[in-house]
Structures are given as structure tokens and as C-alpha cells.
Design a protein around this motif. Structure first.
Motif, short mmCIF file in Angstrom:
data_model
loop_
_atom_site.label_atom_id
_atom_site.label_comp_id
_atom_site.label_asym_id
_atom_site.label_seq_id
_atom_site.Cartn_x
_atom_site.Cartn_y
_atom_site.Cartn_z
N TYR A 194 85.46 60.32 38.93
CA TYR A 194 85.32 59.53 40.45
C TYR A 194 86.51 59.94 41.03
O TYR A 194 87.04 58.94 41.71
N ASP B 78 76.99 62.71 48.49
CA ASP B 78 76.84 63.80 47.58
C ASP B 78 78.09 64.21 46.81
O ASP B 78 79.04 64.45 47.64
N ARG C 138 77.48 68.57 39.49
CA ARG C 138 76.91 67.64 40.61
C ARG C 138 77.12 66.15 39.96
O ARG C 138 76.57 65.94 38.77
N ALA D 47 76.45 61.81 39.85
CA ALA D 47 75.92 60.93 40.37
C ALA D 47 76.36 59.81 41.16
O ALA D 47 77.62 59.68 40.96
N ALA D 48 75.69 59.31 42.22
CA ALA D 48 76.26 58.23 42.89
C ALA D 48 76.77 57.01 41.96
O ALA D 48 76.13 56.85 41.38
N GLY D 49 78.07 56.49 42.37
CA GLY D 49 78.53 55.55 41.33
C GLY D 49 78.86 54.35 42.26
O GLY D 49 78.70 54.08 43.48
N ARG E 202 68.40 71.58 41.42
CA ARG E 202 69.18 70.57 41.31
C ARG E 202 69.19 69.58 42.50
O ARG E 202 69.47 70.20 43.55
N ARG E 203 69.15 68.23 42.49
CA ARG E 203 69.33 67.61 43.52
C ARG E 203 69.43 66.11 43.35
O ARG E 203 69.47 65.60 42.05
N SER E 204 69.98 65.49 44.23
CA SER E 204 69.86 63.81 44.31
C SER E 204 68.54 63.43 44.19
O SER E 204 67.56 63.80 44.74
N GLN F 11 68.36 57.23 42.14
CA GLN F 11 69.66 56.70 42.20
C GLN F 11 70.74 57.73 41.49
O GLN F 11 72.00 57.30 41.40
N GLY F 12 70.23 58.87 41.22
CA GLY F 12 71.03 59.78 40.53
C GLY F 12 70.85 61.35 40.58
O GLY F 12 70.54 61.52 41.69
N ILE F 13 70.98 62.14 39.85
CA ILE F 13 70.92 63.62 39.95
C ILE F 13 69.94 63.89 38.66
O ILE F 13 69.85 63.63 37.85
N GLU G 235 70.39 61.95 35.57
CA GLU G 235 71.53 61.49 35.19
C GLU G 235 71.69 60.37 36.37
O GLU G 235 71.47 60.31 37.46
N GLN G 236 72.28 59.01 35.83
CA GLN G 236 72.28 57.99 36.75
C GLN G 236 73.36 57.12 36.23
O GLN G 236 73.76 56.65 35.06
N GLU G 237 74.06 56.62 37.07
CA GLU G 237 75.35 55.31 36.52
C GLU G 237 74.43 53.89 36.53
O GLU G 237 73.57 53.51 37.48
N THR H 36 77.48 55.59 32.57
CA THR H 36 76.78 56.53 33.07
C THR H 36 75.79 56.96 31.92
O THR H 36 76.30 57.08 30.80
N SER I 135 78.45 57.55 28.94
CA SER I 135 79.88 57.41 29.19
C SER I 135 80.09 56.18 29.81
O SER I 135 79.50 55.62 30.54
#
Lengths: 268, 432
Positions: A5, A107, A120, A122-124, B273-275, B278-280, B313-315, B321, B360
Motif C-alpha cells: 500500500y 488504479d 496490479r 486491488a483498491a484498498g 487483467r482489469r479492475s 471491488q477488486g482486480i 482479488e479483493q480487499e 486481502t 493476507s
């Protein structure tokens, strides 16, 4: 993946902003808008070196040092950030690339040189530690003005004092925060965060402001965690604005081949 | 005896370390221009690690999967337009009794004109979207390091290669040429046993498995671009299977010997790969062409495959995460594979499936990190679990510990064959 982060935005708090004439009879929303522009969007672009000194509650010290490049896509709008670390040793040459979006999640990419890996991210949550410091991601990326209700509580000779309460209380850890905004340059000089008991538990101060190329700039700031006693001091030097950073610097190419000519320290 | 001494040394250093490193203040001016002298700009890392088997291994005598001290020297330099990277490792390996040095990186990169970049020499190369699952990334990997819990960066083995990158506004082109094939650092039976289909039993050294790597070259290419917030890429590879998955009959004197070989391989693939939400999210496919067994009839050469990967993947909570991946490996000529197989019961499933999970959690202001990674194959009924913890005592000192747990219902499947190598490891790393 260390330092996921990781950071960046510091600077634009710091690479901030043009001089705006102080006016009387401004409402709180207008002051906050101007402060946002003043602290986040100085010049079209900028470069700075940052040294963060993190002191934990046991007095142990850690260092984060990086060079940051920033480019505005639009005044008050989207921005790109490129941050490359030189310290500590285990994250040297790690790069954080952020495309900050006003209307959507940012992003973010991380480049790990030892693996040649472009990851890449993920939004946190924006209110968690930023690279292990007491700063939050949001302290340095800027909190969107429309996320809070603003109320002008006082106007002193030098400052506007504004109370801010979140529209969505579930997304933040504070009950409210109070800002001291400099009437001359609209830079935020102090922020006190209050918990549900009305106690201040967290404080951010601008310790030094310099005028750089005509832009008043916070060059030293400190956040204190009043509950644990830890703090982080953030110093910036070798700041330059309006250097003409090309758009393509903020791309995967620069992660694998850092743009040395823009990163090297300017000669006096 | 040697090991006992080693462990004592390790614990001694471990106990002393906070005192030693705790006194290390930033004496120099942190703003000083770097590279004050050539000598002082080396960065040194020192690590000690040990890993122990969690059970007896019937074919290997050592209880340790790793016990090593490692010094790493690293530097980067700029000479005008040329940027160099150099990384040297010196290792004392107490399990094998070896002492060796390795050049991990020695590469120079430079631009030609505005849109071309060249990097040549020994380098680490990575592309693709998978998390510990690789479809189009056919650059060398070091599985021996990975399975004993060494720092993740050692999963990528160096390649001696020339990489040319060409950047335009509509597509980026990467071309990598390895003048000589760089294989993975595959399991040799030393320290880590595996299932041998030739004998139908667990294999452990001595003698260590050795396969002659072809002296021919390898080519990899990628076309990539970001479009509409999505990163797209097309990939190609022409070379060899990175592990010695084929067998060749050779006559030695008058005996017929079966020797492991690296069969020829070509791969074509794509990824995105893209957002997402809420994640990737990411997606990758690859078509594996086994060039020496196009019809899938040679039982000694791996068959053609298609591989698919889907990940997200997402928080999930602040600082927590999670990610999940679904992976499929399809044998394109499955009937031919089974009909021609010498041991059909040991052949892979037509559709091999793997699910991975990663979690994580960052605690104590990012000083403590808890990780969970797991592979589970519903088709093979086997698994590989890798829980680990990292504690950052200071900028100069870190502790790592974790488990590598393998298991499953059959003895020959991918993860299950490694069951007797399940291990617990610990590592202390100093950064100077």
C-alpha cells in the motif's frame, strides 16, 4: 509483496498550490474546495524527494525514502503518480504507480524489481497505514471534499477553522475532524481528529511551508498518534513544478525502465 | 554434528540480532547524494534459514530441507544512457555441504531512440497474470527454492537473455531471446523426493536426476496494451518444456537406457487483467504444442494441452486481502494419450483442475504480515498449503517462518508426490 500500500500522494499535499486571495464571507464548502486545489494541484506536474521518519510507540525508528513524480490530467481532477523507493534496503527500486480517479477507485500497480513483476493492486481501505507510517493513504491522497459535511466554526486573523463530519460514518474511524486552513494560501495547517468521546486522538501539522516557483508548499509535516505516542514526520526536498512530464511516463514501460532523466536530482 | 553446530549458530545469532541491529542508527545524512563511492554503494543482505521435514522420508536421510547462510551483494549503476544491475549470492549450504557463489543478475539496459529498449545479460524475467500459476511465463523458475520456503524472489531463476522492447501508442512489443535454453531448477531427488513413473516409487538421490539441457535457443514474445482500463496481452514461446518431462531411450554400450529429456514446446496464449467490481480480475489462456508428439501417440513425450486461468482479488476487510484462482489443464488428445500410455493409471486427468486461495493480513502498522496460500486440485485430490508469517522488526531485520504442506490421496499426482517433503522453515534476514 512488501509495501503493497505504498504510497505516494504525499507530495501533492505538498506539491501544492497556487496563491489564492483570501476573501471574507466564504462558505465552508468553497474554502474546502479551494484548500483541496491548493494542497493537491500545484502546477501542471511536479517532482520531489521525500524522507519519512516513522517513530513507533517504543521509540523505534524506521525510514522510507522515495522520489515522486506527479502529473495532473485535469486541474482538480484525475492525476497520475509514479513513486520509486530508495530506502529501506528491502524495497529499494520498488515502484508504485497510481492513477488517481476522482469519480472511481484509483488504479494502482506495484513493480517488484527482484521478481521483475508488475502487479496490479486491488483498491484498498483508504484509512489504513501508508507504507507502515502513521499517515493514512487518504491523508496524502486527499479526501474528496464531498465525502464530508463542512461547517465554518470560526475565522481568526490567520485561519479558517472548519469542522468536518463524514456523510458515511461506517467508512471512517473518526467522528469528526477540525481543520485550520491558512487564509493566505488555503493550505491546511493543522487537522485534529476526534473520536466518539469527543477526544482528539490524532493530529496532523504542517511544520514548514515554503514558496517554490510561486507555489506555497508544505515541505514538512507530522502526524501524531496521540493514543500510542507514535508519529511520522514527512520531509520533502528538491521540489520542482511544471517540468513538462510526458504522459507516457506513467505506464508499464516506466516500471521496467524507470525514466532516469526525470528522477535524477536537479542540479542547482 | 555439523547440523547441530549450525543450529546453535543460528540461534545464537538470532538472540543477538535485535541488540546488534537495534543500535544501528542512520548515522549518515539521509539526503546525501547516493553513490558517494563505488565501494560504499553495494547493498548487503545476509540471511540464515533452516527448514525441517515434518515426517521421515523413506528415500532421503536428511531431516532438513534447507539449512543455509546466504550473503547477497547488490548494486545498480548508471553510466549515461546505460543502466546496469548486478547481484551476487554467496551460499553455505549445510544440507549438501556445498559452498558456492552465483551471479544472479548481471545485465545492462539502454534505450535506442525514443521507443526501443534493450536489456542484455543475466536477468530476471516475468510476465503474465497468474499468482504462482504460470501459463505464458516460461522464463526459468527455481522450484527447489520455492518448495523450501526461500524468499519468494528466488522462485524466479535468472535467464541469460537479450530482451528488446518496442513501445508504440497502440501496442508494446517484447522479444526475448535466450541463446541457450534455460531450464527450471527442477527437483533432482536431492533433498526433495518425488514420484518416478519409471519405477513407480518415490525417487531420492543419489544418484541425482540429471537431464541434459538442449544447447539450442529459446524465443519468447509478447504484444501488450492497456485499452479501456484493461491490460491485454498476446504471448508466444518457442523452446522446450522447462522441466525434463520427456524420456528418451538411448543405447549405452549394449544396454538400453531411459534418460530424461526436455521435449520441444511451443506455446501461444493471451491474457487480460482489469479492475472488476471491488477488486482486480484476470484471465489467461495458453495452447501448449508438444512439437515432438503432435498426435499424442508417443508415451514418452508429454501431450498437447490447453491451459486456462481465471482469478480475482479483493480487499475483504481493512488490511485483509483475499484472492481466488481457478486453473484448468486440458489434455487435447486424451484418448490417444491413454491408448498409447505404458501406465494409463499414472496419466493425468483429461481436465486437471486447481483452485488457489490467498489471504493476507497486515497487522501492527504493517510490521506483522500473515499469509495463507493454498493449491487444491479437485481432480487429483491433492493439495499444497503455504501458510507464512513475516515480522519486520526494523528496517534492518526481518523474521520469516512458514510451512510447506503437501498431501493427497494418490502417490503420483503433482502435489501429492511431494508429501514426504512437507517442511517447517524459519529465516532471519539482515539488511545493511
Amino acid at each position: 509483496m512488501k509495501f503493497k500500500y505504498i504510497c505516494f500522494y504525499f507530495i501533492f499535499t505538498i506539491l501544492s498550490m497556487g496563491y489564492v486571495h483570501a476573501q471574507t464571507d466564504l462558505d465552508a464548502d468553497t474554502i474546502i474546495q479551494r484548500s483541496n486545489l491548493a494542497s493537491m494541484y500545484a502546477g501542471q506536474d511536479g517532482r520531489a524527494e521525500t524522507l519519512m521518519t516513522i517513530i513507533d510507540n517504543k521509540g523505534r525508528k524506521q525510514i522510507r525514502q522515495f522520489v515522486i513524480l506527479r502529473r495532473d490530467r485535469e486541474e482538480g481532477g484525475d492525476q497520475d503518480f509514479f513513486v520509486i523507493f530508495s530506502r529501506p534496503a528491502d524495497v529499494r527500486n520498488t515502484i508504485f504507480l497510481v492513477s488517481k480517479k476522482v469519480d472511481a477507485e484509483d488504479d494502482r500497480w506495484l513493480y517488484l524489481p527482484n521478481l521483475d513483476l508488475v502487479k496490479r493492486i486491488a483498491a484498498g481501505d483508504k484509512r489504513t497505514s501508508f507504507v507502515g507510517s502513521q499517515f493514512f493513504y487518504e491523508d496524502v491522497s486527499g479526501r474528496r471534499p464531498d465525502e464530508d459535511h463542512h461547517h465554518l466554526v470560526d475565522t481568526t486573523e490567520t485561519h479558517f477553522i472548519i469542522d468536518n463530519t463524514p456523510k458515511n460514518t461506517a467508512s471512517v474511524e473518526f467522528q469528526s475532524y477540525r481543520l485550520w486552513i491558512n487564509k493566505q494560501n488555503y493550505l491546511p495547517q493543522r487537522a485534529d481528529y476526534f473520536d466518539t468521546q469527543g477526544e482528539v486522538y490524532r493530529q496532523i501539522e504542517a511544520l514548514n511551508i515554503e514558496e517554490i516557483q510561486g507555489y506555497p508548499t508544505i515541505t514538512k509535516m507530522k502526524v501524531s498518534d496521540l493514543r500510542s505516542g507514535g508519529s511520522t514526520t514527512n520531509e520533502m526536498r528538491f521540489i520542482q513544478y511544471d517540468i513538462g512530464l510526458p504522459e507516457e511516463i506513467f505506464s508499464e514501460r516506466s516500471l521496467r525502465h524507470p525514466p532516469r532523466q526525470w528522477l535524477k536530482r536537479p542540479k542547482k | 554434528m555439523k547440523l547441530t553446530k549450525y543450529i546453535l549458530l543460528l540461534f545464537g545469532l538470532l538472540c543477538l540480532s535485535p541488540l546488534v541491529v537495534g543500535n544501528d542508527e542512520w548515522a549518515e545524512d539521509p539526503w546525501a547524494e547516493e553513490e558517494a563511492s563505488w565501494w560504499s554503494s553495494w547493498r548487503t543482505t545476509f540471511s540464515i534459514e533452516a527448514g525441517a521435514r515434518l515426517q521421515d522420508n523413506p528415500v532421503l536421510s536428511s531431516d532438513f530441507t534447507s539449512a543455509e547462510s546466504r550473503v547477497q551483494l547488490q548494486r545498480e549503476d548508471i553510466f549515461g544512457r546505460f543502466a546496469t544491475r548486478l547481484q551476487l549470492d554467496g551460499v553455505v549450504d549445510e544440507v549438501s555441504g556445498d559452498l558456492f557463489g552465483r551471479v544472479r543478475e548481471l545485465a545492462v539496459s539502454f534505450p535506442i531512440g525514443h521507443s526501443l529498449n534493450v536489456r542484455m545479460g543475466r536477468q530476471i524475467l516475468t510476465w503474465g497474470t497468474g499468482d504462482l500459476l504460470f501459463i505464458n511465463d516460461l522464463f526459468a523458475k527455481d522450484w527447489r527454492s520455492f518448495f523450501v520456503g526461500r524468499d519468494l524472489k528466488y522462485l524466479k531463476a535468472p535467464s541469460d537473455a537479450l530482451k528488446i522492447s518496442y513501445f508504440t501508442s497502440w501496442v508494446n512489443v517484447d522479444l526475448v531471446w535466450n541463446p541457450e535454453f534455460d531450464s527450471d531448477r527442477y527437483l533432482t531427488g536431492e533433498n526433495f523426493s518425488f514420484f518416478s513413473p519409471l519405477t513407480g516409487t518415490l525417487y531420492g538421490a543419489p544418484p541425482r536426476l540429471h537431464a541434459h539441457a538442449p544447447k539450442q535457443d529459446e524465443w519468447s514474445w509478447r504484444l501488450s496494451q492497456e485499452w479501456q482500463n484493461t491490460e491485454w496481452a498476446l504471448y508466444g514461446y518457442r523452446g522446450y518444456f522447462k522441466r525434463p518431462l520427456g524420456v528418451e531411450a538411448r543405447s549405452l554400450n549394449t544396454n538400453l537406457m531411459l534418460v530424461p529429456i526436455f521435449p520441444e514446446l511451443s506455446v501461444f496464449g493471451a491474457s487480460a487483467r482489469r479492475s472488476l467490481a471491488q477488486g482486480i480480475g484476470w484471465f489467461e489462456i495458453g495452447r501448449y504444442q508438444s512439437r515432438e508428439d503432435k498426435n499424442g501417440q508417443d508415451p514418452l513425450i508429454p501431450n498437447n494441452q490447453d491451459r486456462f486461468l481465471l482469478g480475482y482479488e479483493q480487499e475483504l476487510l481493512p488490511r485483509f486481502t483475499g484472492s481466488v484462482q481457478f486453473y484448468l489443464e486440458h489434455q487435447r488428445q486424451y484418448r490417444s494419450l491413454i491408448n498409447n500410455s505404458l501406465q494409463p493409471q499414472l496419466e493425468p486427468e483429461e481436465w486437471r483442475q486447481v483452485v488457489t486461495l490467498r489471504f493476507s493480513y497486515r497487522l501492527m502498522q504493517e510490521k506483522l504480515r500473515l499469509h495463507w496460500f493454498s493449491f487444491y486440485s479437485p481432480s487429483d485430490q491433492d493439495y499444497y498449503l503455504l501458510p507464512s508469517v513475516n515480522y519486520r522488526f526494523s528496517d534492518q531485520l526481518q523474521f520469516d517462518s512458514g510451512l510447506n504442506l503437501f498431501g493427497g490421496s494418490d502417490s503420483h499426482t503433482f502435489f501429492s508426490q511431494l508429501e514426504e517433503n512437507s517442511n517447517l522453515y524459519g529465516r532471519v534476514t539482515w539488511y545493511f
